[in-house]
Scaffold this active site. Structure first.
Site, mmCIF file in Angstrom:
data_model
loop_
_atom_site.group_PDB
_atom_site.id
_atom_site.type_symbol
_atom_site.label_atom_id
_atom_site.label_comp_id
_atom_site.label_asym_id
_atom_site.label_seq_id
_atom_site.Cartn_x
_atom_site.Cartn_y
_atom_site.Cartn_z
ATOM 1 N N GLY A 476 -9.358 38.917 36.446
ATOM 2 C CA GLY A 476 -8.143 39.706 36.291
ATOM 3 C C GLY A 476 -6.978 38.864 35.818
ATOM 4 O O GLY A 476 -5.841 39.324 35.744
ATOM 5 N N ARG A 622 2.703 23.768 29.285
ATOM 6 C CA ARG A 622 2.717 24.798 28.238
ATOM 7 C C ARG A 622 2.179 26.108 28.804
ATOM 8 O O ARG A 622 1.146 26.116 29.488
ATOM 9 C CB ARG A 622 1.865 24.331 27.061
ATOM 10 C CG ARG A 622 1.614 25.399 26.023
ATOM 11 C CD ARG A 622 0.879 24.839 24.821
ATOM 12 N NE ARG A 622 1.778 24.046 23.992
ATOM 13 C CZ ARG A 622 1.396 23.040 23.220
ATOM 14 N NH1 ARG A 622 0.118 22.673 23.187
ATOM 15 N NH2 ARG A 622 2.273 22.380 22.495
ATOM 16 N N ILE A 623 2.850 27.195 28.513
ATOM 17 C CA ILE A 623 2.387 28.509 28.960
ATOM 18 C C ILE A 623 1.558 29.114 27.832
ATOM 19 O O ILE A 623 2.060 29.400 26.743
ATOM 20 C CB ILE A 623 3.587 29.403 29.326
ATOM 21 C CG1 ILE A 623 4.396 28.743 30.448
ATOM 22 C CG2 ILE A 623 3.104 30.787 29.734
ATOM 23 C CD1 ILE A 623 3.621 28.434 31.721
ATOM 24 N N LEU A 624 0.265 29.268 28.081
ATOM 25 C CA LEU A 624 -0.667 29.639 27.017
ATOM 26 C C LEU A 624 -0.441 31.067 26.548
ATOM 27 O O LEU A 624 -0.554 31.364 25.367
ATOM 28 C CB LEU A 624 -2.109 29.464 27.510
ATOM 29 C CG LEU A 624 -2.444 28.048 27.988
ATOM 30 C CD1 LEU A 624 -3.850 27.999 28.587
ATOM 31 C CD2 LEU A 624 -2.307 27.038 26.840
ATOM 32 N N ASN A 625 -0.172 31.963 27.493
ATOM 33 C CA ASN A 625 0.112 33.362 27.167
ATOM 34 C C ASN A 625 1.190 33.844 28.132
ATOM 35 O O ASN A 625 0.898 34.146 29.291
ATOM 36 C CB ASN A 625 -1.166 34.199 27.310
ATOM 37 C CG ASN A 625 -0.930 35.678 27.000
ATOM 38 O OD1 ASN A 625 0.217 36.117 26.818
ATOM 39 N ND2 ASN A 625 -2.001 36.448 26.947
ATOM 40 N N PRO A 626 2.435 33.897 27.680
ATOM 41 C CA PRO A 626 3.519 34.248 28.609
ATOM 42 C C PRO A 626 3.307 35.590 29.301
ATOM 43 O O PRO A 626 3.788 35.787 30.412
ATOM 44 C CB PRO A 626 4.753 34.296 27.688
ATOM 45 C CG PRO A 626 4.404 33.408 26.544
ATOM 46 C CD PRO A 626 2.919 33.556 26.332
ATOM 47 N N GLU A 699 -1.459 30.234 40.889
ATOM 48 C CA GLU A 699 -1.148 30.179 42.320
ATOM 49 C C GLU A 699 0.305 29.788 42.595
ATOM 50 O O GLU A 699 0.784 29.934 43.712
ATOM 51 C CB GLU A 699 -2.102 29.199 43.022
ATOM 52 C CG GLU A 699 -3.535 29.674 42.887
ATOM 53 C CD GLU A 699 -4.549 28.828 43.629
ATOM 54 O OE1 GLU A 699 -5.595 29.366 43.995
ATOM 55 O OE2 GLU A 699 -4.306 27.617 43.823
#
Lengths: 739, 316
Positions: A476, A622-626, A699
């Site tokens: 999910g 780095r945020i891969l998919n905001p 988390e």
């Protein structure tokens, strides 16, 4: 691919696909009900029968006899498998109690039989006909009563983030005694249930001595090995498949009774068998987050510099079980020359405790960050300022070991500004809005960033489609999407040209999903495989791989531009590799950081607590998919609100079980409990973490948020509750008269 | 779920006769509680008499200015009924405080009155529960009891009636209308509808075997502000820790019943004369005989404060 040097410039840095807010590629299946979860895999094998698991009706003792004749004769029944007739089975990875076999009952609702029938209703009805003669024994069920007998945790714990049982730096006792301002308080947190939407469920089918399990599991390779061991068959004869997992939160890290009993039931019935655990079994048959009793001592100089900090935690578990590592973040979060962290473990006969979302940090920060709030008040300091004062850029235990990248300060400052923290009234109980006493609170968020070896296979076909296969799971979280984004970025393709297949033990072994290590580890594995595929493409096309540019569905070199699919015109090109993480995490401390800000209202009459607004600022590489990252953080904030305000497995300390074992009794937040949630990600990269330069975020959202809620309740009411969750009965006696 | 037979009779009297004719037969309407209990074998009827086809699904005016609610009026429809909203606001508010939209669409007026307790030990068939299995004992007495009754309970059972609707009906002095197998009709004041457990906690109500609820009637509307204050641990979809159904005037006079505290909606009319003195005078009397456990003693303070909230709301 070995990752043992900080990442340099690489194709991911183009950020044409990675880093973009992207809808889930599996979203349409979820929203249309066409994503088949384990129990709904009607098409994978014919002739599926139904198994119903019977749990023990006592908490501890032995089984004298089981009477199954009536059940066997009941309509539709195909087989009854009892624990008495089954030799005690081996335990799988991280199982504490035995999942099945033998006459001993180690905890309530431990599985004692599986009844297999033509229909679910027949299996359930027949299970009620099984009579069990128990020989009960006394057990220990009350953590508070057993805490004084708890023993120090000796060695490195494998649970949660791991860590030594006791760590000392400097002279804590001496420094604490000399500190002009001190805090010494004890807190407690409750047992909590994962309460994921999809129950543990498995369909098992034997073909000769080979078995396939369509299941719901976060860690396919662990489950694969565990099931081979438990069932006593070679690994190559076991296959697991879990393309969709309806939530796990740690409750599906390890093989549970559904998988084992589906396999045993299928063998006994000579038919494929499907088993789902009922809600009561999820509370008492599977794992939960253990309750803790925690003592925090902080000593500081009058300017708010911490000179001594100690955090001790006691939790309970079955024999062989692990502690809840609630002190771990205290080793890393704040500076202070003299330090003590220690864990004790009491023996309990309750169902086994194990990892639940942010094990260690979630209950640990619930306590530490309330203690920090209390200490700030003693110092007469703003709680944000107190935390800023004690930031550290090095591991406080080993000052020559730096954090890879740590911007807690940035999170605190930006969050403070965006939330309007400066408008807070520091005197508790002074702000009123109609029937509500209004308060604000904040807390730091901290969660270790772990990485696990992760493999993937990528295949290019003549149409220019790339298929990624890895046993990574999507619980999910959005794994499908970030893996597709990674492959698309690496191969210079649009997202639509990537197919992702997950969760099959025939695929290369990945990190799996847990400990917020999945996103960074698994995409790095896909990165590694794609590097190999790029080399294979270049070689096939006769291009020097160093010169090749993969963009817009083409491979370019100098003036030459070739559609990517041409490299596979004469047959698919396949590459497989795994990312292996070297010693960088020993040289550097890799962690994720954040700051939570929360506003609550407390009903002036009834002391009902309702959250009014929430803000989290996160620094997690780095945020891969905001979009999916935000989804993870708000989910964590919601779960942490539950821990702060309502979630508690209620222990019957006489009979030894969790009494509120369904979703009517175990309350989690509903939509009406959760207001607008804002999440801000700091724009940063961490090249020491991985080629993706990302870190975990699944988390981080739960870490500290409960303390921010609790601190807001204090600010609203002036009442400090140290026993969580904060339910209204703990406030009522101290609420001001409501005229 | 055990096997059962099933029928759909044509009239209320036939339905009553059908249940009376077979041992261990039960009516089923919305099924929102009974089906769950059957799946867990807490209820094991051998025969189900489906009353959904009997009509009884209208809210009708009954002069002078009273209302008669058919037994099968769904909770959603009852809460939205213009007459109920206008004249019996406490009932509408109580209904909307209960369950979820989906459940209210299905649940009926009679079924809501007959819903069984949510005591965790009632729901766990491995545990002793006198309500589920007479004579087996009560695990709740020394077990987990934070949700359970503080008054009206006995040494055999401390379960509560979990509903909201009945608490509002109690403050409205509603009457339950029934018919039995012979076609004999009976009117039971809602105050006498739910039993206290005594030594037979397995018997929830004063209905006789086969007696079918056909309607609930409401007397003439009572003037004042209609308030239903439900206190719970989360904002929706939770049973009341304490609820207050009150009809109060600006001068503080009125009437009040409490939910979540007893095996039935709890109202002590004699205490209501003290309402103008404030909540404490009332709750001291209403709960004078309370015998809480350590875990649920907070409900006494909570009832007082929830009533204060209602009084303040009425006076505002």
């Amino acid at each position: 691919m070995k990752f043992d040097q900080p990442a340099g410039q690489n194709p991911i840095d183009q950020l044409k696909v990675v880093g973009k807010a992207t809808d889930r590629i599996d979203g349409k299946y979820k929203t249309t009900g066409t994503a088949a979860y384990a129990y709904e895999r009607h098409d994978v094998v014919a002739n599926q029968a139904y198994g119903y698991v019977l749990g023990a009706g006592i908490a501890r003792g032995r089984i004298g006899a089981m009477h199954v004749d009536e059940a066997k004769a009941a309509p539709g029944v195909l087989a009854v498998v009892t624990t008495l007739e089954t030799p005690r089975l081996e335990r799988g990875k991280m199982n504490t109690a035995y999942l099945f076999g033998g006459d001993r009952v180690q905890h309530y609702h431990q599985a004692v039989a599986v009844v297999v029938a033509e229909t679910f209703e027949q299996a359930r009805a027949a299970a009620f006909l099984v009579r069990v003669d128990y020989l009960p024994e006394d057990g220990k069920y009350d953590l508070a009563a057993e805490a004084s007998a708890a023993k120090p945790v000796p060695a490195d714990s494998q649970e949660g983030s791991g860590g030594a049982g006791e760590e000392r730096v400097g002279d804590f006792e001496g420094a604490f005694a000399e500190a002009p301002v001190t805090l010494d308080e004890t807190y407690s947190t409750a047992d909590e249930s994962h309460a994921m939407m999809e129950p543990h469920a498995t369909i098992a089918a034997w073909d000769g001595d080979k078995v396939t399990l369509w299941t719901s599991n976060q860690m396919i390779a662990w489950g694969h090995g565990s099931l081979a061991k438990i069932l006593g068959v070679p690994k190559e004869n076991v296959r697991l498949d879990a393309p969709f997992v309806g939530g796990g939160f740690g409750g599906k890290l390890f093989v549970r009774a559904d998988a084992v009993l589906a396999a045993l039931g299928a063998k006994a019935a000579g038919r494929p068998v499907k088993v789902a655990l009922t809600r009561p079994l999820i509370a008492n048959n599977t794992t939960h987050r253990p309750a803790t009793i925690q003592r925090v001592r902080i000593g500081a100089t009058k300017d708010g510099t911490i000179t001594a900090i100690a955090h001790e935690s006691t939790s309970g578990n079955l024999p062989d079980g692990s502690p809840e590592t609630a002190v771990n973040q205290t080793r890393m979060l704040y500076a202070g020359a003299n330090r003590l962290t220690a864990m004790k473990l009491a023996q309990l006969d309750l169902p086994e405790g194990n990892a639940m979302r942010a094990p260690g940090e979630a209950p640990g920060l619930m306590v530490l960050e309330v203690a920090m709030d209390e200490m700030a008040e003693k110092l007469g300091m703003d709680p944000v300022e107190f935390r800023l004062r004690n930031d550290t850029q090095v591991d406080p235990n080993k000052p020559d070991r730096r954090f890879s990248h740590r911007d807690l300060v940035g999170c605190l400052n930006l969050g403070s500004k965006k939330f309007g923290w400066a408008k807070r009234n520091p005197t508790p109980g002074r702000v009123r809005d109609g029937q509500w006493l209004v308060g604000v609170g904040m807390a730091s968020a901290y969660r270790d960033n772990m990485s696990l070896k992760s493999g993937a296979r990528v295949r290019l076909d003549g149409r220019g489609m790339v298929t990624v296969e890895t046993d990574m799971t999507d619980v999910g979280t959005g794994s499908y999407t970030i893996i597709a984004q990674t492959a698309a970025e690496m191969m210079g393709l649009p997202l639509d040209n990537v197919v992702v297949r997950l969760g099959d033990s025939d695929f290369p072994v990945s990190s799996g999903s847990g400990g917020q290590f999945g996103a960074n580890s698994s995409t790095s594995g896909v990165y590694a495989a794609c590097v190999k595929l790029r080399e294979a493409v270049a070689q096939r096309l006769g291009i020097n791989s160093a010169d090749a540019v993969f963009a817009d569905g083409e491979v370019r070199s100098g003036n030459r531009a070739v559609p990517l699919g041409e490299a596979a015109a004469e047959g698919d090109l396949t590459a497989e590799d795994a990312i292996e993480f070297g010693d960088l995490s020993k040289q550097y401390q890799l962690s994720t950081f954040g700051a939570h800000f929360v506003e609550v209202g407390v009903d002036v009459h009834t002391a009902e607590i309702r959250v009014r607004r929430m803000l989290a600022v996160c620094a997690a590489g780095r945020i891969l998919n905001p979009k999916s990252a935000r989804n993870q953080v708000i989910g964590g904030m919601t779960m942490g609100t539950g821990a702060a305000l309502m979630e508690e497995l209620a222990v019957d300390t006489k009979r030894g079980f969790f009494a509120n074992h369904d979703l009517a009794g175990y309350e989690v937040p509903v939509h009406a409990d959760i207001p607008h949630q804002e999440v801000i990600f700091l724009d940063e990269v961490d090249p020491i973490s991985s080629p993706m330069k990302a870190k975990g975020v699944g988390e981080l959202g739960i870490c500290g948020v409960g303390a921010a809620v609790a601190n807001a309740v204090y600010n609203a009411t002036g009442i400090r509750v140290r026993d969580y969750p904060i339910t209204l009965d703990k406030l009522l006696d101290r609420m001001p008269e409501a005229a | 779920m055990k096997s059962f037979t099933y029928e759909r009779p044509g009239t209320p009297a036939e339905a009553a006769a059908a249940v009376a004719a077979k041992p261990n037969a039960k009516f089923i309407a919305g099924g929102t509680n009974l089906l769950d209990l059957m799946k867990l074998q807490i209820e094991t009827p051998t025969h189900l008499v489906d009353v959904n086809g009997l009509g009884l699904d209208r809210v009708e005016p009954t002069p002078p200015a009273c209302a008669r609610i058919g037994a099968l009026v769904r909770n959603t429809d009852l809460a939205a009924d213009p007459r109920v909203r206008t004249d019996y606001g406490v009932l509408s508010r109580a209904l909307l405080a209960g369950a979820s939209g989906q459940l209210r669409n299905k649940a009926t007026t009679a079924g809501n009155l007959l819903q069984r307790t949510r005591c965790p030990y009632f729901y766990d068939t491995a545990q002793a529960c006198n309500k589920r299995q007479p004579g087996s004992g009560c695990s709740a007495l020394d077990g987990v009891s934070r949700q359970l009754a503080v008054i009206g309970a006995s040494e055999t059972c401390i379960a509560t009636h979990p509903g909201d609707m009945a608490v509002a009906m109690r403050v409205l002095d509603a009457t339950v209308e029934t018919v039995d197998a012979k076609g004999t009709e009976r009117r039971i004041p809602v105050a006498e509808f739910h039993r206290l457990p005594g030594d037979t906690p397995n018997v929830d109500t004063t209905l006789k075997t086969g007696e079918l609820i056909t309607a609930v009637t409401l007397p003439k509307p009572v003037a004042g502000m209609h308030i239903y204050r439900k206190v719970r641990d989360r904002a929706s979809y939770a049973y009341a820790l304490v609820s207050v159904a009150a009809i109060l005037g600006k001068d503080g006079t009125g009437r009040v019943a409490f939910g979540g505290v007893a095996p039935r909606p709890w109202r002590v009319e004699a205490a209501e004369v003290d309402l103008p003195k404030g909540a404490k005078a009332v709750t001291d009397m209403v709960f004078a005989e309370a015998n809480p456990t350590r875990d649920n003693a907070y409900k006494l303070k909570l009832a007082e404060r929830a009533l204060t909230a209602a009084i303040n709301q009425a006076r505002a």
